[in-house]
Design a protein around this motif. Structure first.
Motif, PDB file in Angstrom:
ATOM      1  N   GLY A   1      -4.435   2.557  -8.272  1.00  0.00           N
ATOM      2  CA  GLY A   1      -3.938   3.926  -8.386  1.00  0.00           C
ATOM      3  C   GLY A   1      -5.070   4.928  -8.386  1.00  0.00           C
ATOM      4  O   GLY A   1      -6.195   4.620  -8.796  1.00  0.00           O
ATOM      5  N   SER A   2      -4.780   6.131  -7.897  1.00  0.00           N
ATOM      6  CA  SER A   2      -5.744   7.229  -7.922  1.00  0.00           C
ATOM      7  C   SER A   2      -5.459   8.089  -9.151  1.00  0.00           C
ATOM      8  O   SER A   2      -4.387   8.681  -9.262  1.00  0.00           O
ATOM      9  CB  SER A   2      -5.631   8.070  -6.652  1.00  0.00           C
TER      10      SER A   2
ATOM     11  N   LEU B   1      -4.787  13.831 -16.309  1.00  0.00           N
ATOM     12  CA  LEU B   1      -3.783  14.650 -15.642  1.00  0.00           C
ATOM     13  C   LEU B   1      -2.625  13.811 -15.118  1.00  0.00           C
ATOM     14  O   LEU B   1      -1.477  14.034 -15.484  1.00  0.00           O
ATOM     15  CB  LEU B   1      -4.422  15.451 -14.499  1.00  0.00           C
ATOM     16  N   GLU B   2      -2.931  12.837 -14.263  1.00  0.00           N
ATOM     17  CA  GLU B   2      -1.869  11.991 -13.711  1.00  0.00           C
ATOM     18  C   GLU B   2      -2.479  10.857 -12.902  1.00  0.00           C
ATOM     19  O   GLU B   2      -3.680  10.858 -12.599  1.00  0.00           O
ATOM     20  CB  GLU B   2      -0.923  12.805 -12.829  1.00  0.00           C
ATOM     21  N   VAL B   3      -1.633   9.895 -12.540  1.00  0.00           N
ATOM     22  CA  VAL B   3      -2.036   8.820 -11.643  1.00  0.00           C
ATOM     23  C   VAL B   3      -1.040   8.741 -10.498  1.00  0.00           C
ATOM     24  O   VAL B   3       0.171   8.878 -10.707  1.00  0.00           O
ATOM     25  CB  VAL B   3      -2.129   7.456 -12.365  1.00  0.00           C
ATOM     26  N   ASN B   4      -1.551   8.559  -9.298  1.00  0.00           N
ATOM     27  CA  ASN B   4      -0.714   8.335  -8.121  1.00  0.00           C
ATOM     28  C   ASN B   4      -0.951   6.896  -7.666  1.00  0.00           C
ATOM     29  O   ASN B   4      -2.022   6.582  -7.136  1.00  0.00           O
ATOM     30  CB  ASN B   4      -1.084   9.317  -7.006  1.00  0.00           C
ATOM     31  N   PRO B   5       0.034   5.992  -7.872  1.00  0.00           N
ATOM     32  CA  PRO B   5      -0.155   4.581  -7.500  1.00  0.00           C
ATOM     33  C   PRO B   5      -0.429   4.377  -6.011  1.00  0.00           C
ATOM     34  O   PRO B   5      -0.957   3.339  -5.623  1.00  0.00           O
ATOM     35  CB  PRO B   5       1.168   3.926  -7.902  1.00  0.00           C
ATOM     36  N   GLN B   6      -0.052   5.375  -5.185  1.00  0.00           N
ATOM     37  CA  GLN B   6      -0.259   5.261  -3.745  1.00  0.00           C
ATOM     38  C   GLN B   6      -1.294   6.273  -3.251  1.00  0.00           C
ATOM     39  O   GLN B   6      -1.327   6.604  -2.069  1.00  0.00           O
ATOM     40  CB  GLN B   6       1.061   5.479  -3.003  1.00  0.00           C
ATOM     41  N   GLY B   7      -2.130   6.752  -4.143  1.00  0.00           N
ATOM     42  CA  GLY B   7      -3.082   7.798  -3.794  1.00  0.00           C
ATOM     43  C   GLY B   7      -4.109   7.351  -2.770  1.00  0.00           C
ATOM     44  O   GLY B   7      -4.422   6.164  -2.635  1.00  0.00           O
TER      45      GLY B   7
ATOM     46  N   ARG C   1       0.830  -1.202   0.000  1.00  0.00           N
ATOM     47  CA  ARG C   1       0.000   0.000   0.000  1.00  0.00           C
ATOM     48  C   ARG C   1       0.874   1.266   0.000  1.00  0.00           C
ATOM     49  O   ARG C   1       0.786   2.090  -0.887  1.00  0.00           O
ATOM     50  CB  ARG C   1      -0.923  -0.058   1.224  1.00  0.00           C
ATOM     51  N   ARG C   2       1.692   1.410   1.005  1.00  0.00           N
ATOM     52  CA  ARG C   2       2.667   2.497   1.128  1.00  0.00           C
ATOM     53  C   ARG C   2       3.835   1.947   1.925  1.00  0.00           C
ATOM     54  O   ARG C   2       3.878   0.760   2.219  1.00  0.00           O
ATOM     55  CB  ARG C   2       2.047   3.717   1.826  1.00  0.00           C
TER      56      ARG C   2
END
Length: 314
Positions: free
Chosen positions: A268-269, A283-289, A65-66
């Motif tokens: 991902g978020s 816009l973008e993706v945050n895999p840990q969002g 997750r993180r």
């Protein structure tokens, strides 16, 4: 057994763990800071990890997750802190590579590095996703030209991650910010390289959580509030943005699935916006969002993740 790797105080992981408790699932949680606070050893030759007086074995699936806060300080000495941080990253890679698991949910960036914003934008174009006009520049002349080409309506954001810092026990963070002519004129002829994009007139923002081909999406009506119109994270607690569950078109789902699969991202978020004529822009993706608080919108991601972990704990 299910193994969850995350950082302390990560609420989504805690919520999933609580669901696993109610379903009597066998699991263990390891925080990144545990490698600094609890006894462990990694025998690379034998591929054996001992952690907190136990051998890590019989692991069927690991959910990454993180891991550890980017602001974690390993030392008060700045140079030593940089050195120890790089050592910890290498340690994390060795630790995770030697976890005897059958399956991963999210391959850690210590094993498979996450794509940069530049890679994300290039790949988004490849799959037919619209992106904002984007320019990375370090000089006033180019910036002035980009500003004029985009009808004097542009924004700037971090090339990598937002900068955060504490002052007087308050957390401050850089956000996406609009750039005007005064900003440009007050710059030196050469400045630190920065990312600029045209400021798309948006109808709504979309926050999309992707989980192995499934989409959990909601719309954020932020454009009518001056404080949140450029970046909804500059939250207005007095006049909160309206949120609404949103169903993505099949074509967008297909493009995003191909995008995520290419980078081998299981979750991902994803941030997107819809402009005033109905065009979707990636816009973008945050895999840990983050994805907490979506249950109020009837988006039960945490229960679905817990169910997946249990089904793969074989």
């Amino acid at each position: 057994m299910i193994l969850i790797l995350t950082e302390s105080f990560d609420q989504p992981a805690q919520n999933v763990a609580s669901i696993l408790d109610t379903k009597f699932a066998e699991y263990k949680v390891i925080y990144g800071t545990d490698l600094l606070q609890k006894k462990f050893s990694v025998d690379i030759t034998k591929n054996v990890i001992e952690f907190d007086n136990d051998v890590l074995d019989n692991i069927n699936i690991v959910w990454y997750r993180r891991w550890i806060s980017s602001k974690f300080e390993f030392s008060n000495n700045p140079e030593e802190n940089i050195y120890l941080k790089s050592e910890f990253e290498e340690l994390s890679s060795n630790f995770m590579l030697n976890i005897p698991t059958k399956k991963w949910l999210n391959i850690p960036p210590y094993i498979n590095p996450y794509p940069t914003k530049a890679k994300q934008l290039k790949q988004a174009i490849e799959f037919g996703l619209n992106i904002p006009r984007t320019n990375i520049s370090n000089n006033k002349i180019t910036l002035q030209e980009f500003y004029r080409e985009n009808k004097e309506n542009i924004i700037t954001k971090s090339l990598y991650n937002p900068y955060t810092y504490y002052e007087n026990d308050e957390l401050y963070c850089t956000y996406t910010t609009q750039v005007d002519d005064v900003d440009i004129q007050t710059q030196e002829n050469l400045f630190f390289p920065s990312l600029f994009q045209n400021n798309i007139k948006k109808y709504i923002e979309l926050r999309i959580f992707y989980f192995l081909g499934k989409f959990y999406s909601y719309a954020i009506f932020s454009s009518q509030n001056q404080q949140t119109s450029v970046d909804f994270r500059v939250y207005d607690h007095n006049y909160p943005n309206r949120l609404m569950k949103y169903e993505l078109p099949k074509e967008i789902k297909k493009k995003l699935t191909n995008f995520m699969t290419t980078f081998n991202l299981h979750t991902g978020s994803i941030d997107m916006i819809i402009d005033e004529i109905g065009t979707f822009h990636f816009l973008e993706v945050n895999p840990q969002g983050q994805f907490g608080g979506m249950l109020d919108l009837d988006l039960d991601i945490e229960n679905d993740i817990a169910t997946y972990l249990i089904e793969n704990n074989v």
